[in-house]
Design a protein around this motif. Sequence first.
Motif, PDB file in Angstrom:
ATOM      1  N   ALA A  24       0.842  -1.208   0.000  1.00  0.00           N
ATOM      2  CA  ALA A  24       0.000   0.000   0.000  1.00  0.00           C
ATOM      3  C   ALA A  24       0.873   1.253   0.000  1.00  0.00           C
ATOM      4  N   THR A  25       0.646   2.125  -0.973  1.00  0.00           N
ATOM      5  CA  THR A  25       1.492   3.317  -1.066  1.00  0.00           C
ATOM      6  C   THR A  25       0.788   4.579  -0.593  1.00  0.00           C
ATOM      7  N   ASP A  26      -0.525   4.508  -0.403  1.00  0.00           N
ATOM      8  CA  ASP A  26      -1.198   5.699   0.139  1.00  0.00           C
ATOM      9  C   ASP A  26      -2.275   5.272   1.143  1.00  0.00           C
ATOM     10  N   ALA A  27      -2.837   6.262   1.799  1.00  0.00           N
ATOM     11  CA  ALA A  27      -3.777   5.994   2.888  1.00  0.00           C
ATOM     12  C   ALA A  27      -5.007   5.227   2.396  1.00  0.00           C
ATOM     13  N   ALA A  28      -5.464   5.537   1.196  1.00  0.00           N
ATOM     14  CA  ALA A  28      -6.672   4.882   0.689  1.00  0.00           C
ATOM     15  C   ALA A  28      -6.424   3.396   0.454  1.00  0.00           C
ATOM     16  N   ALA A  29      -5.296   3.093  -0.164  1.00  0.00           N
ATOM     17  CA  ALA A  29      -4.960   1.691  -0.440  1.00  0.00           C
ATOM     18  C   ALA A  29      -4.806   0.925   0.868  1.00  0.00           C
ATOM     19  N   LEU A  30      -4.193   1.586   1.840  1.00  0.00           N
ATOM     20  CA  LEU A  30      -3.960   0.925   3.120  1.00  0.00           C
ATOM     21  C   LEU A  30      -5.284   0.647   3.831  1.00  0.00           C
ATOM     22  N   GLU A  31      -6.183   1.595   3.719  1.00  0.00           N
ATOM     23  CA  GLU A  31      -7.498   1.422   4.356  1.00  0.00           C
ATOM     24  C   GLU A  31      -8.233   0.247   3.707  1.00  0.00           C
ATOM     25  N   GLY A  32      -8.115   0.127   2.393  1.00  0.00           N
ATOM     26  CA  GLY A  32      -8.724  -1.003   1.696  1.00  0.00           C
ATOM     27  C   GLY A  32      -8.178  -2.325   2.209  1.00  0.00           C
ATOM     28  N   ALA A  33      -6.876  -2.378   2.397  1.00  0.00           N
ATOM     29  CA  ALA A  33      -6.235  -3.599   2.881  1.00  0.00           C
ATOM     30  C   ALA A  33      -6.648  -3.878   4.315  1.00  0.00           C
ATOM     31  N   ARG A  34      -6.788  -2.794   5.087  1.00  0.00           N
ATOM     32  CA  ARG A  34      -7.192  -2.981   6.488  1.00  0.00           C
ATOM     33  C   ARG A  34      -8.578  -3.629   6.551  1.00  0.00           C
ATOM     34  N   ILE A  35      -9.499  -3.111   5.718  1.00  0.00           N
ATOM     35  CA  ILE A  35     -10.858  -3.660   5.739  1.00  0.00           C
ATOM     36  C   ILE A  35     -10.843  -5.128   5.316  1.00  0.00           C
ATOM     37  N   GLU A  36     -10.033  -5.419   4.294  1.00  0.00           N
ATOM     38  CA  GLU A  36      -9.994  -6.795   3.812  1.00  0.00           C
ATOM     39  C   GLU A  36      -9.541  -7.768   4.903  1.00  0.00           C
ATOM     40  N   PHE A  37      -8.522  -7.387   5.645  1.00  0.00           N
ATOM     41  CA  PHE A  37      -7.964  -8.340   6.620  1.00  0.00           C
ATOM     42  C   PHE A  37      -8.471  -8.136   8.036  1.00  0.00           C
ATOM     43  N   LEU A  38      -8.602  -6.886   8.446  1.00  0.00           N
ATOM     44  CA  LEU A  38      -8.932  -6.630   9.851  1.00  0.00           C
ATOM     45  C   LEU A  38     -10.362  -6.113  10.038  1.00  0.00           C
ATOM     46  N   GLY A  39     -11.117  -6.056   8.939  1.00  0.00           N
ATOM     47  CA  GLY A  39     -12.484  -5.516   9.030  1.00  0.00           C
ATOM     48  C   GLY A  39     -13.303  -6.228  10.098  1.00  0.00           C
ATOM     49  N   ALA A  40     -14.075  -5.448  10.887  1.00  0.00           N
ATOM     50  CA  ALA A  40     -14.788  -6.003  12.045  1.00  0.00           C
ATOM     51  C   ALA A  40     -15.889  -6.971  11.630  1.00  0.00           C
ATOM     52  N   ALA A  41     -16.549  -6.698  10.491  1.00  0.00           N
ATOM     53  CA  ALA A  41     -17.659  -7.563  10.090  1.00  0.00           C
ATOM     54  C   ALA A  41     -17.211  -8.696   9.175  1.00  0.00           C
ATOM     55  N   LYS A  42     -16.536  -8.357   8.050  1.00  0.00           N
ATOM     56  CA  LYS A  42     -16.242  -9.384   7.067  1.00  0.00           C
ATOM     57  C   LYS A  42     -14.752  -9.561   6.825  1.00  0.00           C
ATOM     58  N   GLY A  43     -13.938  -9.031   7.734  1.00  0.00           N
ATOM     59  CA  GLY A  43     -12.486  -9.161   7.571  1.00  0.00           C
ATOM     60  C   GLY A  43     -12.070 -10.637   7.554  1.00  0.00           C
ATOM     61  N   ARG A  44     -10.990 -10.949   6.850  1.00  0.00           N
ATOM     62  CA  ARG A  44     -10.595 -12.355   6.734  1.00  0.00           C
ATOM     63  C   ARG A  44     -10.178 -12.961   8.068  1.00  0.00           C
ATOM     64  N   LEU A  45      -9.648 -12.096   8.922  1.00  0.00           N
ATOM     65  CA  LEU A  45      -9.272 -12.599  10.243  1.00  0.00           C
ATOM     66  C   LEU A  45     -10.516 -13.068  11.002  1.00  0.00           C
ATOM     67  N   LYS A  46     -11.584 -12.279  10.854  1.00  0.00           N
ATOM     68  CA  LYS A  46     -12.865 -12.634  11.477  1.00  0.00           C
ATOM     69  C   LYS A  46     -13.361 -13.992  10.961  1.00  0.00           C
ATOM     70  N   THR A  47     -13.267 -14.155   9.636  1.00  0.00           N
ATOM     71  CA  THR A  47     -13.742 -15.397   9.024  1.00  0.00           C
ATOM     72  C   THR A  47     -12.997 -16.591   9.605  1.00  0.00           C
ATOM     73  N   VAL A  48     -11.682 -16.447   9.662  1.00  0.00           N
ATOM     74  CA  VAL A  48     -10.877 -17.561  10.174  1.00  0.00           C
ATOM     75  C   VAL A  48     -11.218 -17.823  11.642  1.00  0.00           C
ATOM     76  N   GLN A  49     -11.493 -16.744  12.366  1.00  0.00           N
ATOM     77  CA  GLN A  49     -11.829 -16.900  13.784  1.00  0.00           C
ATOM     78  C   GLN A  49     -13.086 -17.768  13.940  1.00  0.00           C
ATOM     79  N   LYS A  50     -14.002 -17.609  12.985  1.00  0.00           N
ATOM     80  CA  LYS A  50     -15.238 -18.404  13.056  1.00  0.00           C
ATOM     81  C   LYS A  50     -14.938 -19.882  12.866  1.00  0.00           C
ATOM     82  N   TRP A  51     -13.956 -20.199  11.980  1.00  0.00           N
ATOM     83  CA  TRP A  51     -13.604 -21.594  11.750  1.00  0.00           C
ATOM     84  C   TRP A  51     -13.050 -22.258  12.996  1.00  0.00           C
ATOM     85  N   LEU A  52     -12.544 -21.442  13.920  1.00  0.00           N
ATOM     86  CA  LEU A  52     -11.994 -21.970  15.168  1.00  0.00           C
ATOM     87  C   LEU A  52     -13.013 -22.884  15.844  1.00  0.00           C
TER      88      LEU A  52
END
Length: 361
Positions: A24-52
Amino acid sequence: MNLAQFLAELDALLAEARSAFAAATDAAALEGARIEFLGAAKGRLKTVQKWLGAVAREDKPAAGKRFNEVKTDVEAAFAAAQERVASQGATQKSGSQLDLTLPGTRLRLGRLHPLTQTIEELKDIMGRLGFSPADGPEVEDEWHNFEALNIPPEHPARDPLENFYLAVAQASGRHEPGGNPTRTQPLIDREAHASRSPLLLRSQTSTVQIRVMEHQQPPVRVISLGRVYRPDEADATHYPMFHQMEGLLIDRQVTMADLKSVLRMFATSYLGEDVHVRFRPSFFPFTEPSVEADMHWHDRWIEFGGAGMVDPNVLQAIGYDPEVYSGFAFGLGIERLCMRRHGITDIREFYRNDVRFLEQF
Ligand code: PHE
């Protein structure tokens, strides 16, 4: 979902998150990446947590532990990227002086010292002739530098004025001279002798002949390249420290013909087929007979070293049976070879550290 699958998912997620944040080279790109991985509702980390929840009960502690680690790592990677993007924004706003039309600053590439290059090349040539490298310490006792090499106490080579004796080490008594890391049980115990002996900077690499033979039974086929020290006045051809390549071959039925062939093959490998090698009778206490080897190349002779058949007294001192084994040894000056090859006329250039000289090689 079994534990292995769950852990693999976590690993993949961590790797992808890291590279997404790093890319990510700017704030917008970084925010997009944050939502993808750390997003509270559909972030990938959340998804994996459910598989636990689907992991077997007995695997839960391990899975949970790893989940928490990965979560911390993903958050840290995000924080680092955030900091980077923020500081980039700051320099841009403060009006950076970066002018992309200016020519770049060229990186100065270092290179190996000409002697190091020569040493590598000599090892390579001798390696092809079947000689493997051996090492020995530069601080030596008189046994390895003189006595075992058949150089008696009254010999002029042992004169304190011809050597760098270490007064301090001498006064403090015992010092372990065998800095050799591959040291194994010696064939004969010379430690008692060494402990009484004064120490000196080795004046020749022939010391390594002894060190190798003390720890190895024939056949022996080694070279040793390293520094030697003699209190010579520095001039165009002398320096109080220089380098030698020692060679030693011991086996059954080794003859002078083998020595001459090896030195000839060495000389032609290093300088080319147009080298002529000549042997003159000479004397060294540790070889009999002894020769001085000269090379003729491009209309000039140079003396490149001493050599000979290992004296039976040396074999005896080591514990080899001179009736069964014979061999040859040689000692060549490395600076000399390098100087001749490159047309260097002053040995002191090697040690002046002048980049204008060094960068030519
Ligand atoms: N050690 C001798 C020197 O420094 C050279 C040499 C080595 C001679 C091996 C014979 C055999 O002059």
